[in-house]
Motif scaffolding. Structure first.
Motif, PDB file in Angstrom:
ATOM      1  N   UNK A 144       0.826  -1.218   0.000  1.00 47.41           N
ATOM      2  CA  UNK A 144       0.000   0.000   0.000  1.00 47.41           C
ATOM      3  C   UNK A 144       0.854   1.259   0.000  1.00 47.41           C
ATOM      4  N   UNK A 145       2.152   1.108  -0.136  1.00 49.69           N
ATOM      5  CA  UNK A 145       3.100   2.241  -0.225  1.00 49.69           C
ATOM      6  C   UNK A 145       2.974   3.168   0.974  1.00 49.69           C
ATOM      7  N   UNK A 146       2.920   2.569   2.161  1.00 45.71           N
ATOM      8  CA  UNK A 146       2.835   3.352   3.398  1.00 45.71           C
ATOM      9  C   UNK A 146       4.105   4.170   3.598  1.00 45.71           C
ATOM     10  N   UNK A 147       5.251   3.581   3.275  1.00 46.31           N
ATOM     11  CA  UNK A 147       6.524   4.301   3.457  1.00 46.31           C
ATOM     12  C   UNK A 147       6.583   5.573   2.612  1.00 46.31           C
ATOM     13  N   UNK A 148       6.135   5.480   1.349  1.00 47.15           N
ATOM     14  CA  UNK A 148       6.129   6.669   0.495  1.00 47.15           C
ATOM     15  C   UNK A 148       5.200   7.743   1.036  1.00 47.15           C
ATOM     16  N   UNK A 149       4.051   7.320   1.544  1.00 47.57           N
ATOM     17  CA  UNK A 149       3.107   8.285   2.103  1.00 47.57           C
ATOM     18  C   UNK A 149       3.697   8.996   3.316  1.00 47.57           C
ATOM     19  N   UNK A 150       4.357   8.255   4.191  1.00 47.40           N
ATOM     20  CA  UNK A 150       4.985   8.877   5.361  1.00 47.40           C
ATOM     21  C   UNK A 150       6.125   9.799   4.953  1.00 47.40           C
ATOM     22  N   UNK A 151       6.873   9.398   3.931  1.00 49.83           N
ATOM     23  CA  UNK A 151       7.980  10.244   3.466  1.00 49.83           C
ATOM     24  C   UNK A 151       7.457  11.582   2.934  1.00 49.83           C
ATOM     25  N   UNK A 152       6.309  11.555   2.262  1.00 49.31           N
ATOM     26  CA  UNK A 152       5.748  12.794   1.709  1.00 49.31           C
ATOM     27  C   UNK A 152       5.105  13.670   2.783  1.00 49.31           C
ATOM     28  N   UNK A 153       4.388  13.041   3.724  1.00 51.44           N
ATOM     29  CA  UNK A 153       3.622  13.830   4.684  1.00 51.44           C
ATOM     30  C   UNK A 153       4.347  14.044   6.009  1.00 51.44           C
ATOM     31  N   UNK A 154       5.369  13.240   6.292  1.00 53.30           N
ATOM     32  CA  UNK A 154       6.199  13.461   7.486  1.00 53.30           C
ATOM     33  C   UNK A 154       7.670  13.360   7.087  1.00 53.30           C
ATOM     34  N   UNK A 155       8.149  14.298   6.261  1.00 49.54           N
ATOM     35  CA  UNK A 155       9.501  14.184   5.700  1.00 49.54           C
ATOM     36  C   UNK A 155      10.619  14.271   6.736  1.00 49.54           C
ATOM     37  N   UNK A 156      10.347  14.842   7.914  1.00 48.42           N
ATOM     38  CA  UNK A 156      11.386  15.005   8.927  1.00 48.42           C
ATOM     39  C   UNK A 156      11.471  13.838   9.893  1.00 48.42           C
ATOM     40  N   UNK A 157      10.757  12.777   9.606  1.00 50.93           N
ATOM     41  CA  UNK A 157      10.801  11.621  10.494  1.00 50.93           C
ATOM     42  C   UNK A 157      12.184  10.982  10.445  1.00 50.93           C
ATOM     43  N   UNK A 158      12.778  10.661  11.609  1.00 49.66           N
ATOM     44  CA  UNK A 158      14.167  10.162  11.615  1.00 49.66           C
ATOM     45  C   UNK A 158      14.348   8.788  10.952  1.00 49.66           C
ATOM     46  N   UNK A 159      13.326   7.923  11.029  1.00 49.25           N
ATOM     47  CA  UNK A 159      13.454   6.570  10.473  1.00 49.25           C
ATOM     48  C   UNK A 159      12.144   6.212   9.785  1.00 49.25           C
ATOM     49  N   UNK A 160      12.074   6.484   8.483  1.00 56.09           N
ATOM     50  CA  UNK A 160      10.839   6.255   7.738  1.00 56.09           C
ATOM     51  C   UNK A 160      10.505   4.771   7.674  1.00 56.09           C
ATOM     52  N   UNK A 161      11.511   3.915   7.463  1.00 53.74           N
ATOM     53  CA  UNK A 161      11.258   2.481   7.338  1.00 53.74           C
ATOM     54  C   UNK A 161      10.644   1.910   8.621  1.00 53.74           C
ATOM     55  N   UNK A 162      11.200   2.306   9.764  1.00 50.98           N
ATOM     56  CA  UNK A 162      10.667   1.815  11.028  1.00 50.98           C
ATOM     57  C   UNK A 162       9.280   2.373  11.294  1.00 50.98           C
ATOM     58  N   UNK A 163       9.073   3.635  10.911  1.00 53.07           N
ATOM     59  CA  UNK A 163       7.756   4.246  11.103  1.00 53.07           C
ATOM     60  C   UNK A 163       6.703   3.539  10.255  1.00 53.07           C
ATOM     61  N   UNK A 164       7.084   3.124   9.038  1.00 54.04           N
ATOM     62  CA  UNK A 164       6.132   2.421   8.174  1.00 54.04           C
ATOM     63  C   UNK A 164       5.757   1.069   8.760  1.00 54.04           C
ATOM     64  N   UNK A 165       6.717   0.402   9.413  1.00 53.40           N
ATOM     65  CA  UNK A 165       6.424  -0.891  10.022  1.00 53.40           C
ATOM     66  C   UNK A 165       5.518  -0.755  11.238  1.00 53.40           C
ATOM     67  N   UNK A 166       5.678   0.357  11.973  1.00 53.55           N
ATOM     68  CA  UNK A 166       4.921   0.539  13.207  1.00 53.55           C
ATOM     69  C   UNK A 166       3.626   1.319  13.010  1.00 53.55           C
TER      70      UNK A 166
END
Length: 394
Positions: free
Chosen positions: A347-369
């Motif tokens: 569902x491309x959750x990682x891409x969505x987080x990268x676009x809407x929360x670009x300052x997140x320190x760990x996008x991959x971990x955020x997508x998993x959680x």
């Protein structure tokens, strides 16, 4: 004056000769026009096999009345070697014409080759002098040699049959999507996306080598192949498979707008419902320091194809919509949970987080959680199929 005139005329004649000349011209009857390419790799020996399906220019109306009768519309050449470079060097042991791949419409890859990885295969296609990467790529779930040697009903050229099927499936179902071309695969693999490619089921019987016999057989299911299921890819490697029911949720949750008829059990009754996505909205918000991805689907429904249940009042329509909202939410969320457990970010959750929360320190971990919620709003627009047929009055 006469000297200048003669010199100018000479120069003009020289340029005219250069413009009219074509030093590397190749006649059409010297080309082998490839309509479909198939690739297989033996996982034990590493031997690579490439199938070139080449259009027979003498087939069809031009071949009628020839001594050999009706000729095959295509010929399939099978070339094997330890590397793709070796295949390129040895193909002309069998092929009497210059290979021309720019005419190809489809690339098929065997399932066992896809499980090893397709990076070298897409590089092989891209490196061809007249290669074409804007063709769909499909995975063959069975012996690829049978598929490459199977005649198709209605469409004489198999690549035309596959190309036409894909276009019809995109418009009339949620079983395949648009971004399945070789260049799409390369682009999305380089972005570390997880993608799904359509699959072809291998023929159940040995294909006939006689196109005339196949054309005379009324049973189109014999010696034919079917597009069904989806191959999941990550980092150029096939890592799993989706069935047709799962493909519906995959394409719907990724915004594809085909129409698809599914049967749902509503209040103990089976109801055939056509789904069509009107709009999809995805946003991100935080809840207790956890990113929450909210997916909202607005769907149009039709029970035109239903003969099991037809709502008779506005209250029944609203109850049907409410029940389908809940069922679709539950099934699509169950699909997401399945993909999450297998580590597939379909569902491309990682891409969505990268676009809407670009300052997140760990996008991959955020997508998993991340927590994912799915909200569905349906609207029944068309009904049909009466419970009782008309009865005569005489």
């Amino acid at each position: 004056m006469a000297y200048r005139y003669a010199a100018g005329l000479f120069i003009l004649m020289m340029f005219t000769a250069l413009l009219a000349a074509c030093w590397d011209k190749t006649e059409m009857n010297e080309l082998a026009l490839v309509s479909m390419v198939g690739v297989d790799i033996d996982p034990e020996s590493g031997k690579k096999t490439v199938y070139y399906q080449i259009i027979n220019p003498l087939s069809g109306t031009s071949a009628r009345g020839t001594p050999g009768g009706e000729q095959a519309p295509v010929y399939t050449y099978e070339i094997s070697g330890s590397s793709f470079g070796e295949i390129k060097s040895t193909i002309y042991k069998m092929l009497p014409r210059k290979l021309f791949i720019a005419h190809s419409k489809v690339l098929l890859v065997s399932r066992r080759a896809a499980r090893q990885g397709v990076r070298d295969i897409v590089n092989f296609i891209e490196m061809q002098p007249n290669g074409r990467s804007s063709v769909p790529m499909l995975i063959v779930d069975g012996p690829i040699s049978q598929v490459m040697k199977t005649f198709t009903p209605l469409e004489r050229v198999p690549s035309d049959a596959i190309d036409s099927r894909l276009k019809l499936l995109i418009r009339n179902s949620l079983l395949t999507g648009k971004h399945i071309k070789v260049n799409d695969v390369i682009e999305r693999m380089e972005k570390s996306d997880t993608i799904v490619l359509p699959m072809i089921a291998g023929t159940t019987e040995k294909p006939s080598s006689n196109s005339g016999e196949t054309a005379a057989d009324i049973d189109a299911n014999q010696n034919n192949f079917i597009i069904g299921g989806g191959a999941v890819f990550r980092d150029y490697r096939m890592v799993g498979k989706l069935n047709d029911a799962q493909l519906v949720w995959y394409h719907l949750l990724n915004g594809d707008r085909g129409r698809h008829v599914r049967r749902f059990q509503v209040e103990g009754k089976q109801v055939s419902v056509e789904l069509r996505l009107v709009r999809m909205k995805r946003d991100v918000y935080r809840q207790s320091d956890q990113p929450v991805v909210r997916i909202r689907l607005d769907l149009e429904l039709s029970t035109t194809w239903a003969n099991e249940f037809v709502p008779r009042s506005r209250a029944e329509v609203e109850r049907l919509e409410s029940n389908l909202n809940r069922i679709i939410e539950d099934e699509s969320l169950a699909f997401y949970q399945m993909t999450r457990e297998r580590g597939w970010d379909l569902l491309r959750i990682r891409d969505l987080l990268r676009k809407q929360t670009p300052n997140h320190p760990d996008i991959d971990q955020a997508a998993k959680n991340a927590k994912v919620t799915i909200e569905v709003a349906t609207r029944l627009l068309r009904t049909g199929s009466m419970n009782q047929p008309y009865e005569g009055t005489g």
